[in-house]
Design a protein around this motif. Structure first.
Motif, PDB file in Angstrom:
ATOM      1  N   PRO A  67       3.038  14.792 -54.922  1.00 27.20           N
ATOM      2  CA  PRO A  67       2.443  13.965 -55.981  1.00 27.20           C
ATOM      3  C   PRO A  67       2.323  14.664 -57.331  1.00 27.20           C
ATOM      4  CG  PRO A  67       0.792  14.605 -54.363  1.00 27.20           C
ATOM      5  CD  PRO A  67       2.109  15.050 -53.816  1.00 27.20           C
ATOM      6  N   ALA A  68       2.391  15.987 -57.358  1.00 33.81           N
ATOM      7  CA  ALA A  68       2.198  16.671 -58.637  1.00 33.81           C
ATOM      8  C   ALA A  68       3.487  16.782 -59.444  1.00 33.81           C
ATOM      9  CB  ALA A  68       1.612  18.059 -58.411  1.00 33.81           C
ATOM     10  N   THR A  69       4.642  16.764 -58.770  1.00 31.89           N
ATOM     11  CA  THR A  69       5.901  16.846 -59.513  1.00 31.89           C
ATOM     12  C   THR A  69       6.870  15.746 -59.108  1.00 31.89           C
ATOM     13  OG1 THR A  69       6.771  18.374 -57.860  1.00 31.89           O
ATOM     14  CG2 THR A  69       5.801  19.349 -59.848  1.00 31.89           C
ATOM     15  N   GLY A  70       6.624  15.055 -58.008  1.00 28.16           N
ATOM     16  CA  GLY A  70       7.559  14.049 -57.498  1.00 28.16           C
ATOM     17  C   GLY A  70       7.348  12.685 -58.124  1.00 28.16           C
ATOM     18  N   PHE A  71       7.749  11.641 -57.379  1.00 28.54           N
ATOM     19  CA  PHE A  71       7.799  10.305 -57.966  1.00 28.54           C
ATOM     20  C   PHE A  71       6.445   9.774 -58.408  1.00 28.54           C
ATOM     21  CE2 PHE A  71       6.670   8.985 -53.687  1.00 28.54           C
ATOM     22  CZ  PHE A  71       5.875   7.868 -53.913  1.00 28.54           C
ATOM     23  N   TRP A  72       5.356  10.200 -57.767  1.00 30.95           N
ATOM     24  CA  TRP A  72       4.038   9.671 -58.149  1.00 30.95           C
ATOM     25  C   TRP A  72       3.768   9.901 -59.630  1.00 30.95           C
ATOM     26  CZ3 TRP A  72       1.332   6.763 -54.720  1.00 30.95           C
ATOM     27  CH2 TRP A  72       1.655   6.895 -53.367  1.00 30.95           C
ATOM     28  N   GLN A  73       4.344  10.980 -60.174  1.00 31.14           N
ATOM     29  CA  GLN A  73       4.122  11.282 -61.582  1.00 31.14           C
ATOM     30  C   GLN A  73       4.815  10.295 -62.522  1.00 31.14           C
ATOM     31  OE1 GLN A  73       2.126  13.544 -63.127  1.00 31.14           O
ATOM     32  NE2 GLN A  73       1.266  13.909 -61.090  1.00 31.14           N
ATOM     33  N   ASN A  74       5.756   9.506 -61.977  1.00 33.65           N
ATOM     34  CA  ASN A  74       6.456   8.544 -62.830  1.00 33.65           C
ATOM     35  C   ASN A  74       5.681   7.240 -62.993  1.00 33.65           C
ATOM     36  OD1 ASN A  74       8.613  10.330 -61.420  1.00 33.65           O
ATOM     37  ND2 ASN A  74       9.595   9.560 -63.266  1.00 33.65           N
ATOM     38  N   ALA A  75       4.531   7.144 -62.315  1.00 35.13           N
ATOM     39  CA  ALA A  75       3.704   5.946 -62.459  1.00 35.13           C
ATOM     40  C   ALA A  75       3.016   6.015 -63.817  1.00 35.13           C
ATOM     41  CB  ALA A  75       2.685   5.894 -61.331  1.00 35.13           C
ATOM     42  N   GLU A  76       3.364   5.075 -64.693  1.00 36.88           N
ATOM     43  CA  GLU A  76       2.771   5.096 -66.033  1.00 36.88           C
ATOM     44  C   GLU A  76       1.482   4.295 -66.058  1.00 36.88           C
ATOM     45  OE1 GLU A  76       5.575   3.895 -69.015  1.00 36.88           O
ATOM     46  OE2 GLU A  76       6.986   5.475 -68.420  1.00 36.88           O
ATOM     47  N   SER A  77       0.532   4.785 -66.820  1.00 35.12           N
ATOM     48  CA  SER A  77      -0.765   4.122 -66.917  1.00 35.12           C
ATOM     49  C   SER A  77      -0.666   2.859 -67.761  1.00 35.12           C
ATOM     50  CB  SER A  77      -1.769   5.079 -67.550  1.00 35.12           C
ATOM     51  OG  SER A  77      -2.935   4.376 -67.879  1.00 35.12           O
TER      52      SER A  77
ATOM     53  N   PHE B  45      -4.148  21.812 -43.155  1.00 33.40           N
ATOM     54  CA  PHE B  45      -3.738  20.406 -43.084  1.00 33.40           C
ATOM     55  C   PHE B  45      -4.657  19.542 -43.953  1.00 33.40           C
ATOM     56  CE2 PHE B  45      -3.694  16.135 -41.513  1.00 33.40           C
ATOM     57  CZ  PHE B  45      -2.370  15.905 -41.161  1.00 33.40           C
ATOM     58  N   GLY B  46      -5.945  19.672 -43.709  1.00 34.03           N
ATOM     59  CA  GLY B  46      -6.924  18.821 -44.398  1.00 34.03           C
ATOM     60  C   GLY B  46      -6.930  19.027 -45.896  1.00 34.03           C
ATOM     61  N   ALA B  47      -6.836  20.300 -46.311  1.00 28.50           N
ATOM     62  CA  ALA B  47      -6.918  20.590 -47.742  1.00 28.50           C
ATOM     63  C   ALA B  47      -5.733  19.976 -48.483  1.00 28.50           C
ATOM     64  CB  ALA B  47      -6.966  22.098 -47.961  1.00 28.50           C
ATOM     65  N   ILE B  48      -4.533  20.209 -47.984  1.00 28.53           N
ATOM     66  CA  ILE B  48      -3.351  19.690 -48.687  1.00 28.53           C
ATOM     67  C   ILE B  48      -3.291  18.167 -48.578  1.00 28.53           C
ATOM     68  CG2 ILE B  48      -0.833  19.826 -48.907  1.00 28.53           C
ATOM     69  CD1 ILE B  48      -2.353  22.413 -49.619  1.00 28.53           C
ATOM     70  N   PHE B  49      -3.661  17.651 -47.396  1.00 30.52           N
ATOM     71  CA  PHE B  49      -3.702  16.203 -47.197  1.00 30.52           C
ATOM     72  C   PHE B  49      -4.557  15.565 -48.301  1.00 30.52           C
ATOM     73  CE2 PHE B  49      -5.160  12.266 -45.237  1.00 30.52           C
ATOM     74  CZ  PHE B  49      -4.061  11.822 -44.506  1.00 30.52           C
ATOM     75  N   LEU B  50      -5.717  16.122 -48.510  1.00 34.11           N
ATOM     76  CA  LEU B  50      -6.646  15.567 -49.503  1.00 34.11           C
ATOM     77  C   LEU B  50      -6.164  15.783 -50.941  1.00 34.11           C
ATOM     78  CD1 LEU B  50     -10.346  16.159 -48.451  1.00 34.11           C
ATOM     79  CD2 LEU B  50      -9.155  14.002 -48.918  1.00 34.11           C
ATOM     80  N   VAL B  51      -5.686  16.999 -51.196  1.00 32.52           N
ATOM     81  CA  VAL B  51      -5.212  17.296 -52.557  1.00 32.52           C
ATOM     82  C   VAL B  51      -4.117  16.315 -52.947  1.00 32.52           C
ATOM     83  CG1 VAL B  51      -3.869  18.961 -53.917  1.00 32.52           C
ATOM     84  CG2 VAL B  51      -5.845  19.729 -52.602  1.00 32.52           C
ATOM     85  N   TRP B  52      -3.186  16.084 -52.038  1.00 33.84           N
ATOM     86  CA  TRP B  52      -2.069  15.203 -52.365  1.00 33.84           C
ATOM     87  C   TRP B  52      -2.528  13.760 -52.561  1.00 33.84           C
ATOM     88  CZ3 TRP B  52       3.458  16.550 -50.242  1.00 33.84           C
ATOM     89  CH2 TRP B  52       3.791  17.841 -50.690  1.00 33.84           C
ATOM     90  N   ILE B  53      -3.476  13.324 -51.766  1.00 41.35           N
ATOM     91  CA  ILE B  53      -4.004  11.962 -51.936  1.00 41.35           C
ATOM     92  C   ILE B  53      -4.690  11.825 -53.297  1.00 41.35           C
ATOM     93  CG2 ILE B  53      -5.931  10.468 -51.212  1.00 41.35           C
ATOM     94  CD1 ILE B  53      -4.952  10.557 -48.479  1.00 41.35           C
ATOM     95  N   ILE B  54      -5.466  12.835 -53.659  1.00 40.76           N
ATOM     96  CA  ILE B  54      -6.195  12.761 -54.929  1.00 40.76           C
ATOM     97  C   ILE B  54      -5.221  12.704 -56.109  1.00 40.76           C
ATOM     98  CG2 ILE B  54      -7.679  14.080 -56.517  1.00 40.76           C
ATOM     99  CD1 ILE B  54      -9.143  15.081 -53.909  1.00 40.76           C
TER     100      ILE B  54
END
Lengths: 845, 122
Positions: A67-77, B45-54
């Protein structure tokens, strides 16, 4: 013992990894510490490797979903920043870009360099991937990012000389300081954006395909323009026509494939006088005559890629000033082929649509003039049969002696595979696309004759961009005429209207000076008389200014009547769209922008008007079953419009398709050689005037069929087929339902296109919507002291599927409405429609 | 402890480091603070799972999940929530496995500890 015990813990531990290791550790404890460490590290390594690797079409999953560099970042606000300032390298002064509610940029620069720099920059911001993939496709570099699947497409583009042609074009662009400046500044602007990209903000398709954006080059701009030439002037049916000639002989070919249509309504009104003395036309070659005599024994072109434009004079408009309308028909995709923009700098203020990858406004207007295009379909692509001395193919026979060939090396990079190197033979005509049929893959167009050389206008040096440079700045008819002289290919019907109350149209391009029918068939490359001998002087291109009827128009039909002294082609689009447009414009008065908008979405079928009564005459109602009788009743009440809700349109369309196919299939469907089928126009002529023609007989049956047999059989097949697929005549038979439309993402990615939707129109109808192709931009411009433009394309300014501006204009387009285009006079002009402002500032180091 | 370390460091560095950096973080933190395999795995597992969701929701909520819906369709998933779960699950597995590997590598260099004997007796 512990083994068994551990086993039971499987059920209690859902994610078994931790358990797995403790299990092993208990069994062989002393050696296990090292093994456990190695094994867990290896497993982690494999997992990371697998997530980092591209498997077939599946992207490298790790990078894509992170989510920090992949497709999630392409979601525009949905919340846009109001005002933003960027410091950019390479600018000479400050540039103000004001975005309206549709995210259309209105660029205000203080000099030309900054203007095109900013155009490159904002276009890349919205459309970088589209620009990359289109130029990759044109330049034969798709396999580099897609892998071996794209290799044949790349080979085809390399072998047809796309890169060779683009290099020649580039030379032309760089010779003129005006276009050189624009192309180089535009390139610098794109690269300024590319250099500032991080993985996080790569357009989503780069993440999906797992490759990096690369810097733009001026050659890419040239390649993009070649792609347009390929779409609009890159087709030919010389091979099919030659096969047809060989099978049926010259007499039949002449009869079924005439050089002028039975029904015509040419672009230059019949009777317009030619005010020039034509230059001598080359003599028909002996080899061509021989070819036409020898046949004494007893991929076709796709309809739907075409366009409409027209302009009406002040005498017919409500305002007293001219109006202009244009809707180019192309394949409809996300992102759209067009990008709306306003470009302002000292000496220029222009508004309209641009092609991502090229500077300038391509179709649009300024304060004094407006212009638009439809395709001419001139024959500017010919094939020459070669005779090589031997298998080395180092020499070919031409002009009574052996001539040397040259070779051009094309290196194609293939993702995950070694490079593929192609040695393409060049003759004085151009490249030998495929030396023999073994070199030609089944994936490429069938209409490329193996063993021939290609002569194509798009290979010649030219500077088409200069025409746009001048049109963007034009203020009157003379400026328009001057701009046209620089334009080469693909030949276009340049339509024009001005505040000075002139209207004009010119089927314009660089036309080879040919003898009649030169290039209708594959030409004999040994005979120098078959060469292109020269050019039709630009001043002799057909044109008309302010004709008495008060309007000019084009819809890809023939350019002129038979009195035009030069040969442009033997075939053009059918007359039907042009006929309907001309009928309507002739009947209209007090014309407004809105009446022209309605004409753009007109669904009336001239084909149905021409032949439906005749077809109906052939039906015997007593021989029809209940469903067929119901269908007949529908047809008799039909208003001849291909409206989305029309049932008559569905029945007629299906009937007509079956009539056409049943007349020609037995004679022209050949497994051995691709044959050209006679045109829709010739078929109509046959039905209306030659009902006893032998073509109605199905040669595959012992009995002799008549015109009436074919027509009523086609009706039964059509209706039964509809009933089978869509049950009883009723709602399910509506045209928009049985022929839905859909706009796909350029790479056909599921989810990235539109849902299916119902539309009226069809190919051959003014509203030329046919499945996935149709009006790619609809524009109407009112000339006058206050020029006003209206327009819409089916898509949105952003190429990002995660943007609120990805499809936002689609609904307006579907409803047949137009947006009023915002045309600002200055950067400071107040408008409620301006939502955000981006200021580009020169970077001070 | 291990959970919090991995969680905070991953969240803080995610925008500047490549995706697989979470594995390095979980691994290193586990070398530092890992105690037992189960604790290590679930913390990672839990830490990355949560970080990615956030991080995903931070972008996806102001987007009305429009892009997530399109990408879910691209991958043939019925809805975007499942896509979010798959995202977090993959991150979690990487984090969990990395933390576990970190712990085991640490143990190679450690003298057998009390906890390990305890574990054996279990």
């Amino acid at each position: 013992m512990p083994v068994v015990q551990s086993h039971s813990s499987v059920t209690t531990n859902k994610f078994g990894a931790a358990w797995l290791f403790s299990y092993i550790s208990i069994s062989v404890q002393p050696y296990m510490k090292i093994f456990r460490a190695l094994f867990s590290v290896a497993l982690l390594g494999v997992l990371i490797w697998a997530l980092q690797t591209k498997f077939g079409p599946v992207p490298p999953v790790g990078g894509f979903i992170n989510p920090a560099t992949g497709f999630w970042q392409n979601a525009e606000s949905k919340n846009l920043k109001n005002d933003e300032t960027l410091q950019l390298d390479g600018l000479q002064d400050e540039v103000i870009i004001r975005y309206d509610e549709n995210r259309v940029p209105h660029i205000f620069a203080k000099n030309e360099h900054d203007l095109y720099f900013a155009q490159g920059y904002v276009t890349a911001t919205d459309r970088l991937w589209q620009m990359d993939i289109q130029t990759r496709s044109a330049g034969g570099r798709l396999a580099e990012v897609v892998g071996p699947d794209a290799l044949e497409t790349d080979r085809y583009h390399r072998r047809t000389g796309m890169v060779y042609g683009a290099e020649n074009s580039l030379r032309g662009m760089m010779k003129d300081p005006r276009t050189k400046l624009a192309v180089e500044a535009y390139t610098a602007g794109i690269n300024q954006y590319v250099r500032n990209l991080t993985i996080r903000n790569y357009p989503i398709e780069f993440k999906l395909l797992g490759y990096k954006p690369e810097e733009w080059t001026p050659l890419n701009t040239a390649l993009l323009l070649k792609l347009m030439s390929e779409t609009l002037a890159g087709g030919s049916d010389d091979l099919e026509m030659t096969n047809t000639l060989n099978k049926f002989g010259a007499a039949v070919t002449k009869d079924l494939f005439p050089d002028h249509n039975y029904q015509e309504d040419p672009i230059i009104p019949t009777g317009t006088k030619w005010n020039f003395t034509p230059v001598p036309v080359p003599k028909t070659s002996e080899s061509f005559k021989a070819q036409m005599m020898s046949g004494n024994k007893p991929k076709a072109r796709v309809e739907g890629i075409g366009s409409n434009n027209w302009a009406v004079s002040g005498s017919k408009s409500a305002s007293g000033y001219p109006l202009l309308a244009n809707d180019p028909h192309l394949n409809l995709t996300f992102p759209s082929i067009w990008y709306q923009i306003q470009l302002t700098a000292p000496g220029v203020n222009v508004c309209g649509v641009s092609l991502p990858g090229s500077p300038y406004v391509i179709i649009g207007y300024n304060n004094k003039t407006s212009w638009g295009f439809t395709n001419v379909d001139a024959d500017v692509l010919d094939w020459y049969q070669l005779k090589f001395k031997d298998n080395t193919k180092n020499e070919y026979w031409y002009n009574n002696r052996w001539n040397k060939t040259t070779r051009r090396t094309e290196v194609i990079k293939v993702r995950g595979k070694p490079d593929v190197t192609e040695q393409v033979i060049y003759t004085h005509f151009g490249p030998v696309v495929y030396e023999d049929s073994t070199q030609k893959s089944r994936k490429v167009p069938v209409n490329v004759p193996a063993g021939t050389a290609l002569r194509w206008i798009a290979h010649d040096e030219s500077n088409d961009l200069l025409a746009f440079h001048l049109l963007n700045r034009g203020s009157n008819y003379d400026d328009y005429r001057k701009a046209l002289t620089y334009y080469s290919a693909p030949a276009q019907n340049f339509i024009f209207a001005s505040t000075g109350k002139d209207i004009a149209i010119t089927p314009n391009g660089r036309y080879p000076l040919k003898f009649k029918e030169q290039g209708k068939f594959i030409l004999d490359g040994t005979d120098a008389a078959n060469d292109w001998q020269g050019w039709i002087p630009a001043a002799h291109n057909p044109t008309v200014k302010n004709p008495p009827r008060g309007f000019v128009s084009s819809a890809n039909q023939s350019s002129t009547d038979a009195t035009y002294p030069y040969y442009l082609n033997w075939q053009f689009g059918n007359y039907n769209r042009g006929k309907r447009i001309n009928n309507r414009l002739a009947a209209m008065s007090n014309i407004t922008a809105d009446s022209l908008r309605l004409l753009q979405t007109d669904n009336y079928s001239i084909t149905a008007h021409d032949i439906l009564p005749t077809l109906l005459n052939y039906l015997d109602p007593t021989k029809l079953d209940a469903t067929q009788r119901a269908a007949l009743t529908e047809l008799k009440q039909w208003n001849l419009c291909y409206d989305a809700t029309s049932i008559g349109a569905s029945i007629f369309n299906s009937w007509w398709v079956n009539v056409y196919s049943m007349i020609w299939k037995d004679d022209f469907d050949s497994p051995n050689a691709d044959l050209r089928w006679p045109s829709r126009d010739r078929t109509i002529q046959l039905l209306l005037t030659q009902p006893k023609a032998k073509w109605f007989d199905d040669v595959k049956t012992p009995s002799v069929e008549t015109c009436a047999d074919i027509v009523s059989e086609a009706f039964n097949v059509a209706v039964n087929d509809l009933a089978k697929k869509h049950s009883k005549p009723g709602k399910g038979w509506q045209w928009g339902t049985i022929r839905p439309s859909k706009i796909d993402h350029m790479a056909n990615l599921p989810g990235f296109g539109s849902q299916e939707f119902s539309t009226g129109g069809n190919s051959g109808i003014v509203n030329a919507m046919s499945g996935g192709a149709g009006p790619s931009w609809r524009m109407v411009v009112e000339m006058g002291p206050q020029v006003k433009g209206y327009g819409v394309y089916p898509g949105g300014q952003s190429g990002n599927p995660g943007s609120f501006y990805y499809t936002n204009m689609l609904q307006t387009w579907k409803e047949g409405k137009l947006n009023e285009l915002l045309f600002l006079k200055s950067a400071g002009e107040k408008s409620e429609r301006i939502k955000t402002t981006l200021t580009l500032k020169k970077d001070r180091h | 402890m291990l959970f919090i370390l991995i969680f905070i460091i991953s969240l803080a560095t995610s925008y500047v480091l490549p995706w697989w950096a979470v594995a390095a973080i979980a691994f290193a933190m586990s070398v530092y603070a890992g105690t037992r395999p189960r604790q290590a795995f679930w913390s990672g597992f839990g830490a990355i799972f949560l970080v990615w969701i956030i991080i995903a929701l931070f972008k996806s909520i102001p987007n009305n999940h429009m892009l997530a819906k399109r990408v879910a369709e691209l991958f043939g998933l019925p809805n975007w929530l499942l896509l979010l779960f798959v995202t977090a699950l993959i991150g979690g597995l990487v984090g969990g496995l990395a933390a576990l590997a970190g712990l085991y590598v640490k143990r190679v260099f450690e003298k057998p500890s009390e906890s390990e004997f305890t574990e054996l007796k279990n």
